[in-house]
Design an enzyme around this catalytic site. Structure first.
Site, PDB file in Angstrom:
ATOM      1  N   TYR A 109      -6.357   0.338   0.691  1.00  0.00           N
ATOM      2  CA  TYR A 109      -5.161   0.031  -0.090  1.00  0.00           C
ATOM      3  C   TYR A 109      -4.178   1.182   0.056  1.00  0.00           C
ATOM      4  O   TYR A 109      -4.571   2.353   0.009  1.00  0.00           O
ATOM      5  CB  TYR A 109      -5.522  -0.151  -1.569  1.00  0.00           C
ATOM      6  CG  TYR A 109      -4.300  -0.313  -2.458  1.00  0.00           C
ATOM      7  CD1 TYR A 109      -3.806  -1.583  -2.754  1.00  0.00           C
ATOM      8  CD2 TYR A 109      -3.636   0.793  -2.980  1.00  0.00           C
ATOM      9  CE1 TYR A 109      -2.676  -1.740  -3.543  1.00  0.00           C
ATOM     10  CE2 TYR A 109      -2.497   0.647  -3.765  1.00  0.00           C
ATOM     11  CZ  TYR A 109      -2.026  -0.625  -4.043  1.00  0.00           C
ATOM     12  OH  TYR A 109      -0.907  -0.774  -4.824  1.00  0.00           O
ATOM     13  N   GLU A 197       3.886  -2.109  -0.643  1.00  0.00           N
ATOM     14  CA  GLU A 197       2.429  -2.180  -0.839  1.00  0.00           C
ATOM     15  C   GLU A 197       1.749  -2.850   0.346  1.00  0.00           C
ATOM     16  O   GLU A 197       2.198  -3.903   0.811  1.00  0.00           O
ATOM     17  CB  GLU A 197       2.119  -2.959  -2.119  1.00  0.00           C
ATOM     18  CG  GLU A 197       0.639  -2.996  -2.467  1.00  0.00           C
ATOM     19  CD  GLU A 197       0.371  -3.824  -3.716  1.00  0.00           C
ATOM     20  OE1 GLU A 197       0.663  -5.043  -3.707  1.00  0.00           O
ATOM     21  OE2 GLU A 197      -0.123  -3.260  -4.706  1.00  0.00           O
TER      22      GLU A 197
END
Ligand code: ADP
Ligand code: MG
Length: 388
Positions: A109, A197
């Site tokens: 992530y 993101e």
């Protein structure tokens, strides 16, 4: 403003951030053609909606051959995709991204965004990629690394190294990752992003670091200096009432599940009024700040938008007449009510400049408006409406 994954990946590509080969498709035929052009299998068929969690909802499928590309594309196009982020009503899929399926070794992530608390740019990274980051943050916060960057100093190689080693990367992927992080920092600050993101950022079995997913949100207040981004706006993905409100520069946000519409001037008073509605045992159907200097026309449009929402069973108008005088407000309300008709009870509480004149306009309008003496009186009247 939100954009689609395929648009975010276009920006990644422009900045040299590695992405899988692929293209957007708007029909099954196009999906088939792009799948064939990629020349390898598996091919991934991905729903393009302004919400994440598509994989779990059935909006991301791995096709092993051309027939499966067809099958998944026709299954996903037009489907109502329900994910954790869409709400129970879901979203209809109108676009696809067709891309090469990559051999995944590990899902990471990575995100970069402005942090209001520290007034810095923060990178967040985790080895727990591919999952809901909110869940990771809630249950295992120690698995998230944060690196803060002073925007006046800018991003330095030690920032990127701290992230790379925190993610336990070794060898060449460290170099790939640090180069990518610097590009993402530039993208985030160049375009005034409120979020960039990548979940997951993958390490492939052959040692490449690639952005498999891409999400970018932009600060609406800075869009005036990014005209190229405005072309990415997709009105299909936005709430129709919010689109209408944005035409009149009204700060309107639809609140799913609510039943009491409210029109207020000033964001602080609007928040307090929503609390008031909740305390009265009802639920606000929207947030609407008509602004301090609203015109009668804006009030009229705001009121019209609230009344057009079938979920609204009653309306509370709570105005402090300062720059927006009470008589102007009253005129706007009366005009709107005459044009669209009022089918639900409307409670009005106002105070401030020209309040007597405002009350006179409302009382003499012949409309069925309920005036409240003060805020607690308004709350009681709303409570009575909520109880039916
Ligand atoms: P969402 O976050 O909306 O669920 P993602 O783009 O993250 O959508 O895709 C969900 C999952 O599907 C990923 O975590 C990954 O495991 C798999 N996936 C997505 N794109 C690819 C791809 N190009 N190659 C291989 N697997 C993929
Ligand atoms: Mg994802």
């Amino acid at each position: 403003m939100k954009i689609h994954e395929f648009q975010a990946k276009e920006l990644f590509h422009k900045y040299g951030v590695p992405i899988p080969r692929g293209k957007a498709a708007f029909s099954v035929e196009e999906a088939r053609r792009i799948g064939a052009e990629l020349g390898t299998f598996p091919v991934v068929v991905k729903a393009q909606i302004h919400a994440g969690g598509r994989g779990k909802g059935g909006g991301v499928k791995l096709a092993g051959n051309a027939a499966e590309v067809d099958q998944y594309a026709s299954g996903i196009l037009g489907m109502t995709l329900v994910t954790r982020q869409t709400g129970p009503e879901g979203k209809i899929v109108k676009k696809l991204l067709i891309e090469e399926g990559l051999p995944i070794e590990k899902e990471l992530y990575l995100s970069v965004l402005p942090d209001r608390g520290t007034a810095k740019i923060v990178f967040m990274a985790s080895e727990a990629g591919g999952m809901d980051i909110e869940e990771v943050a809630a249950n295992t916060p120690e698995r998230i690394i944060k690196v803060y960057i002073d925007p006046l100093v800018g991003m330095k190689s030690f920032h990127a190294n701290e992230l790379a080693y925190g993610l336990n990367l070794t060898g060449d992927p460290v170099k790939q990752f640090t180069a990518m992080a610097a590009k993402l920092y530039k993208l985030c600050t160049d375009y005034d992003c409120s979020l960039v993101e990548i979940n997951p950022l993958v390490l492939t079995k052959d040692g490449r670091v690639i952005a498999l997913d891409a999400k970018i949100n932009f600060d609406d207040n800075a869009l005036y200096r990014h005209k190229d981004i405005l072309e990415y706006r997709d009105l299909d993905e936005e709430d129709p009432f919010e689109v209408e409100a944005s035409r009149y520069e009204l700060n309107y946000i639809k609140m799913p599940g609510g039943n009491i519409g409210n029109m207020v001037n000033g964001a602080g008073l609007a928040m307090a009024t929503m609390d008031l509605i909740a305390q009265a045992g009802a639920a606000p159907a929207n947030f609407l700040d008509v602004g301090g200097g609203a015109s009668a026309e804006q009030v009229e449009n705001g009121f019209r938008i609230i009344l057009a929402d079938p979920a609204v069973k009653g309306v509370l108008i709570n105005i402090f007449g300062g720059i927006l005088r009470c008589d102007r407000l009253a005129n706007g309300v009366v005009e709107a009510a005459k044009k669209v008709g009022i089918k639900v009870p409307v409670v009005i509480r106002m105070e401030g400049t020209n309040v007597e004149e405002g009350r006179r306009i409302l009382n003499e309008s012949g409309l069925n408006l309920i005036t409240a003496k003060d805020v607690s009186d308004a709350a009681q009247k709303i409570a009575a409406i909520a109880k039916g």
